[in-house]
Design an enzyme around this catalytic site. Structure first.
Site, PDB file in Angstrom:
ATOM      1  N   CYS A  91      43.378  46.134  38.276  1.00  0.00           N
ATOM      2  CA  CYS A  91      43.913  44.898  37.687  1.00  0.00           C
ATOM      3  C   CYS A  91      43.664  44.872  36.175  1.00  0.00           C
ATOM      4  O   CYS A  91      44.278  45.653  35.448  1.00  0.00           O
ATOM      5  CB  CYS A  91      43.340  43.688  38.414  1.00  0.00           C
ATOM      6  SG  CYS A  91      44.346  42.224  38.181  1.00  0.00           S
ATOM      7  N   HIS A 194      43.110  44.531  44.035  1.00  0.00           N
ATOM      8  CA  HIS A 194      41.638  44.600  44.112  1.00  0.00           C
ATOM      9  C   HIS A 194      41.164  45.163  45.449  1.00  0.00           C
ATOM     10  O   HIS A 194      40.751  44.385  46.321  1.00  0.00           O
ATOM     11  CB  HIS A 194      41.057  43.188  43.962  1.00  0.00           C
ATOM     12  CG  HIS A 194      41.212  42.596  42.603  1.00  0.00           C
ATOM     13  ND1 HIS A 194      40.236  42.658  41.643  1.00  0.00           N
ATOM     14  CD2 HIS A 194      42.244  41.925  42.042  1.00  0.00           C
ATOM     15  CE1 HIS A 194      40.652  42.058  40.546  1.00  0.00           C
ATOM     16  NE2 HIS A 194      41.866  41.591  40.760  1.00  0.00           N
ATOM     17  N   GLU A 196      38.413  46.453  46.149  1.00  0.00           N
ATOM     18  CA  GLU A 196      36.974  46.200  46.350  1.00  0.00           C
ATOM     19  C   GLU A 196      36.737  44.922  47.157  1.00  0.00           C
ATOM     20  O   GLU A 196      35.635  44.703  47.653  1.00  0.00           O
ATOM     21  CB  GLU A 196      36.243  46.141  44.996  1.00  0.00           C
ATOM     22  CG  GLU A 196      36.447  44.882  44.161  1.00  0.00           C
ATOM     23  CD  GLU A 196      37.783  44.832  43.420  1.00  0.00           C
ATOM     24  OE1 GLU A 196      38.622  45.743  43.628  1.00  0.00           O
ATOM     25  OE2 GLU A 196      37.987  43.880  42.654  1.00  0.00           O
TER      26      GLU A 196
HETATM   27  N1  GLN Z   1      45.346  38.443  34.349  1.00  0.00           N
HETATM   28  C1  GLN Z   1      44.189  39.245  34.046  1.00  0.00           C
HETATM   29  C2  GLN Z   1      44.354  39.955  32.710  1.00  0.00           C
HETATM   30  O1  GLN Z   1      45.355  39.900  32.105  1.00  0.00           O
HETATM   31  C3  GLN Z   1      43.904  40.243  35.129  1.00  0.00           C
HETATM   32  C4  GLN Z   1      43.459  39.554  36.384  1.00  0.00           C
HETATM   33  C5  GLN Z   1      42.532  40.354  37.226  1.00  0.00           C
HETATM   34  O2  GLN Z   1      41.913  41.331  36.808  1.00  0.00           O
HETATM   35  N2  GLN Z   1      42.372  39.910  38.456  1.00  0.00           N
HETATM   36  O3  GLN Z   1      43.465  40.610  32.278  1.00  0.00           O
END
Ligand code: GLN
Length: 220
Positions: A91, A194, A196
């Site tokens: 992410c 994610h 994890e």
């Molecule tokens: N929206 C977040 C960002 O731009 C990422 C969200 C996340 O890691 N769950 O960094």
């Protein structure tokens, strides 16, 4: 499935660092332990120098970008990645590893270890988080339940990037249908979701295997 306990983690073998500036660090450490590798937290250049691989967790990529500069980690991390250190970004971590960020902040920097263009918060404000079953190329055991939280997607990939998973092409998926959400380039792995958080360790197992292999054959 019988999971190895922390005691089963060998005392030698590669050490996976987890970047611990922000985000869900402990969950990644647990996942790495369950895959049978050692892990340690990375906040300082000296700690980065001591690891064989690095996980960049989810969190907020704009904040993490700033903290990488504050903690003097941006340049050492770029250097390690250029030298072929295996890395996995989930992410926000995938955003940090990318070459170009769309909808980022003007001061946001990235590490350019993945030749991809990502769009932050791509699924829209109205879908803050959602789950989907993904076909994930190369993983045994059927589809992967993926948890997306204010997730990015990948809009462009370079020729050396392997696409591992996309959002299923369901009519309800709208503009998200078919979007790329997992990629690999050499020893660098990225997921928009994610793993994890679900207890399914197959994505971390893939990364741990990449880390083990990188000791046999260097990756660039
Ligand atoms: N929206 C977040 C960002 O731009 C990422 C969200 C996340 O890691 N769950 O960094």
């Amino acid at each position: 499935m019988v999971r190895p306990t922390l005691d089963a983690v060998p005392e030698n073998g590669p050490v996976v660092g987890v970047l611990a500036l922000q985000g869900d660090v402990r969950e990644h450490q647990r996942a790495i332990a369950e895959c049978g590798l050692r892990s340690t937290l990375v906040r300082r250049p000296v700690e980065l120098a001591g690891v064989d691989a690095l996980i960049l967790p989810g969190g907020e990529s704009t904040t993490m970008s700033r903290l990488l500069v504050v903690f003097d980690l941006m340049e050492p991390l770029r250097t390690r990645l250029a030298e072929g250190m295996p890395a996995y970004g989930a992410c926000a971590g995938m955003i940090l590893l990318s070459r170009e960020i769309l909808d980022g902040t003007p001061d946001q920097r990235s590490l350019a270890a993945l030749d991809v263009v990502v769009r932050r918060n791509a699924f829209g404000r109205q879908v803050d988080s959602f789950e989907a079953d993904l076909e994930f190329s190369g993983l045994p055991g059927g589809s992967v339940r993926a948890v997306f939280i204010r997730a990015p997607w990948v809009e462009q990939v370079g020729s050396r990037v392997e696409v591992l998973a996309r959002v299923p092409d369901a009519p309800t998926a709208g503009s998200a249908a078919g979007r790329i959400v997992a990629i690999r380039q050499g020893c660098v792995l990225g997921t928009a979701f994610h793993p994890e958080l679900t207890g399914d360790r197959r994505v971390h197992q893939l990364f741990c295997e990449m880390v083990r292999q990188s000791r046999v054959r260097a990756c660039r």
